[in-house]
Scaffold this motif. Structure first.
Motif, PDB file in Angstrom:
ATOM      1  N   TYR A 160      -3.008   3.429  -1.916  1.00  0.00           N
ATOM      2  CA  TYR A 160      -1.792   4.107  -2.359  1.00  0.00           C
ATOM      3  C   TYR A 160      -0.722   3.057  -2.664  1.00  0.00           C
ATOM      4  O   TYR A 160      -0.382   2.232  -1.816  1.00  0.00           O
ATOM      5  N   PRO A 161      -0.180   2.999  -3.830  1.00  0.00           N
ATOM      6  CA  PRO A 161       0.857   2.005  -4.147  1.00  0.00           C
ATOM      7  C   PRO A 161       2.079   2.198  -3.231  1.00  0.00           C
ATOM      8  O   PRO A 161       2.475   3.330  -2.946  1.00  0.00           O
ATOM      9  N   GLU A 162       2.664   1.076  -2.817  1.00  0.00           N
ATOM     10  CA  GLU A 162       3.797   1.160  -1.905  1.00  0.00           C
ATOM     11  C   GLU A 162       5.005   1.806  -2.571  1.00  0.00           C
ATOM     12  O   GLU A 162       5.738   2.585  -1.942  1.00  0.00           O
ATOM     13  N   ILE A 163       5.188   1.499  -3.832  1.00  0.00           N
ATOM     14  CA  ILE A 163       6.348   2.096  -4.542  1.00  0.00           C
ATOM     15  C   ILE A 163       6.190   3.614  -4.623  1.00  0.00           C
ATOM     16  O   ILE A 163       7.134   4.370  -4.380  1.00  0.00           O
ATOM     17  N   ALA A 164       4.950   4.053  -4.948  1.00  0.00           N
ATOM     18  CA  ALA A 164       4.723   5.500  -5.050  1.00  0.00           C
ATOM     19  C   ALA A 164       4.823   6.163  -3.687  1.00  0.00           C
ATOM     20  O   ALA A 164       5.295   7.293  -3.564  1.00  0.00           O
TER      21      ALA A 164
ATOM     22  N   VAL B  80       5.585   9.986  -4.435  1.00  0.00           N
ATOM     23  CA  VAL B  80       4.897  10.467  -5.645  1.00  0.00           C
ATOM     24  C   VAL B  80       3.526  11.011  -5.243  1.00  0.00           C
ATOM     25  O   VAL B  80       2.750  10.325  -4.556  1.00  0.00           O
ATOM     26  N   GLU B  81       3.222  12.208  -5.654  1.00  0.00           N
ATOM     27  CA  GLU B  81       1.923  12.831  -5.457  1.00  0.00           C
ATOM     28  C   GLU B  81       1.482  13.460  -6.774  1.00  0.00           C
ATOM     29  O   GLU B  81       2.304  13.807  -7.625  1.00  0.00           O
ATOM     30  N   GLY B  82       0.175  13.605  -6.893  1.00  0.00           N
ATOM     31  CA  GLY B  82      -0.334  14.214  -8.121  1.00  0.00           C
ATOM     32  C   GLY B  82      -1.727  13.723  -8.440  1.00  0.00           C
ATOM     33  O   GLY B  82      -2.458  13.219  -7.580  1.00  0.00           O
TER      34      GLY B  82
ATOM     35  N   LEU C 198       0.947   9.272 -13.704  1.00  0.00           N
ATOM     36  CA  LEU C 198       2.017   9.721 -12.802  1.00  0.00           C
ATOM     37  C   LEU C 198       3.268   8.878 -12.973  1.00  0.00           C
ATOM     38  O   LEU C 198       4.183   8.964 -12.153  1.00  0.00           O
ATOM     39  N   GLY C 199       3.299   8.040 -14.002  1.00  0.00           N
ATOM     40  CA  GLY C 199       4.473   7.229 -14.259  1.00  0.00           C
ATOM     41  C   GLY C 199       4.219   5.758 -13.971  1.00  0.00           C
ATOM     42  O   GLY C 199       3.107   5.348 -13.597  1.00  0.00           O
ATOM     43  N   ASN C 200       5.259   4.976 -14.128  1.00  0.00           N
ATOM     44  CA  ASN C 200       5.171   3.527 -13.924  1.00  0.00           C
ATOM     45  C   ASN C 200       5.428   3.197 -12.452  1.00  0.00           C
ATOM     46  O   ASN C 200       6.464   2.653 -12.066  1.00  0.00           O
ATOM     47  N   ASN C 201       4.479   3.562 -11.621  1.00  0.00           N
ATOM     48  CA  ASN C 201       4.617   3.322 -10.178  1.00  0.00           C
ATOM     49  C   ASN C 201       3.356   2.713  -9.574  1.00  0.00           C
ATOM     50  O   ASN C 201       3.210   2.673  -8.354  1.00  0.00           O
TER      51      ASN C 201
ATOM     52  N   ALA D  27      -4.045   1.648  -9.612  1.00  0.00           N
ATOM     53  CA  ALA D  27      -4.784   1.886  -8.365  1.00  0.00           C
ATOM     54  C   ALA D  27      -5.977   2.814  -8.590  1.00  0.00           C
ATOM     55  O   ALA D  27      -7.066   2.613  -8.013  1.00  0.00           O
ATOM     56  N   ALA D  28      -5.840   3.805  -9.463  1.00  0.00           N
ATOM     57  CA  ALA D  28      -6.955   4.713  -9.749  1.00  0.00           C
ATOM     58  C   ALA D  28      -8.078   3.980 -10.479  1.00  0.00           C
ATOM     59  O   ALA D  28      -9.262   4.198 -10.193  1.00  0.00           O
ATOM     60  N   ILE D  29      -7.713   3.091 -11.419  1.00  0.00           N
ATOM     61  CA  ILE D  29      -8.743   2.334 -12.163  1.00  0.00           C
ATOM     62  C   ILE D  29      -9.508   1.409 -11.205  1.00  0.00           C
ATOM     63  O   ILE D  29     -10.737   1.282 -11.275  1.00  0.00           O
ATOM     64  N   ARG D  30      -8.771   0.759 -10.302  1.00  0.00           N
ATOM     65  CA  ARG D  30      -9.448  -0.128  -9.364  1.00  0.00           C
ATOM     66  C   ARG D  30     -10.400   0.665  -8.448  1.00  0.00           C
ATOM     67  O   ARG D  30     -11.502   0.195  -8.123  1.00  0.00           O
ATOM     68  N   ALA D  31      -9.996   1.838  -8.028  1.00  0.00           N
ATOM     69  CA  ALA D  31     -10.860   2.647  -7.159  1.00  0.00           C
ATOM     70  C   ALA D  31     -12.115   3.095  -7.895  1.00  0.00           C
ATOM     71  O   ALA D  31     -13.217   3.129  -7.331  1.00  0.00           O
TER      72      ALA D  31
END
Length: 214
Positions: free
Chosen positions: A139-143, A148-150, A173-176, A181-185
């Motif tokens: 989960y990105p720290e900024i998000a 931010v959820e979604g 979900l925006g620039n966060n 993170a989804a691509i890496r997963a």
């Protein structure tokens, strides 16, 4: 007692004479009428004669004229007297120099993506299921701080060896940092390739990655 009639007053004795007198009187009346109206004038209408003048024109008989024969073409060319006729031009022979031709265009560059099948019998499947992607998701720290959820949808091309060779963000979900993170997963797991007629093929699929704070 017997009564005797007088002959002067007996109608029976005078009946024959009265009949004869009536017939003679009627005959005389008829003859008088015929004599009085014996002249019957009849008018005879004479129709005047109509003179018809019919002019009959005599049609001349057509004569078929024989076609004149076309003049025969001269076998020997005759010089024209017209001075405006241009002189004959001689076209020089052309030669193609292959050395001066431009080089052919270069072949199109390969995109690096394999041939993608749109239809397949078995879809690609991550080893460990889609739960493995969610476990490897960071989960990105900024998000996280922004709450931010979604869901992010990544379109991937998975080749016939089960490798993710290209990605494209379809829903963000925006620039966060959630897209990265989804691509890496998705790339962190190994995939079972899709199959078409029991043969592994490269396909393009859309994979959803859910971001949800606990």
């Amino acid at each position: 007692m017997y009564l005797r009639k007088k002959p002067e007053v007996s109608l029976k004795l005078k009946y024959k004479k009265q009949i004869e007198f009536g017939l003679v009187l009627a005959l005389a009346l008829v003859v008088g009428l015929f004599q009085a109206f014996k002249r019957v004038e009849t008018r005879q209408q004479i129709q005047q004669k109509v003179d018809l003048n019919l002019d009959v024109e005599q049609v001349q008989a057509t004569e078929q004229q024989s076609r004149q024969e076309a003049p025969s073409r001269p076998t020997i060319p005759i010089e024209s007297e017209d001075e405006d006729i241009p002189e004959d031009l001689t076209i020089e022979s052309t030669e193609i120099n292959l050395d001066e031709m431009p080089p052919p265009p270069p072949p199109p560059e390969e995109s690096g993506e394999p041939d993608i099948f749109l239809a397949y019998d078995e879809p690609p499947e991550p080893i460990g299921g889609f739960a493995a992607i969610q476990r490897n998701l960071e989960y990105p720290e900024i998000a996280r701080k922004a709450g931010v959820e979604g869901r992010v949808i990544i379109q991937c091309v998975i080749d016939e060896k089960g490798n993710v060779v290209s990605t494209n963000v379809v829903k963000t979900l925006g620039n966060n940092g959630c897209d990265e993170a989804a691509i890496r997963a998705i790339k962190s797991v190994k995939w079972k390739p899709a199959k078409q007629r029991d043969k592994p093929v490269a396909v393009r699929v859309a994979i959803p990655v859910v971001f949800k704070l606990k």
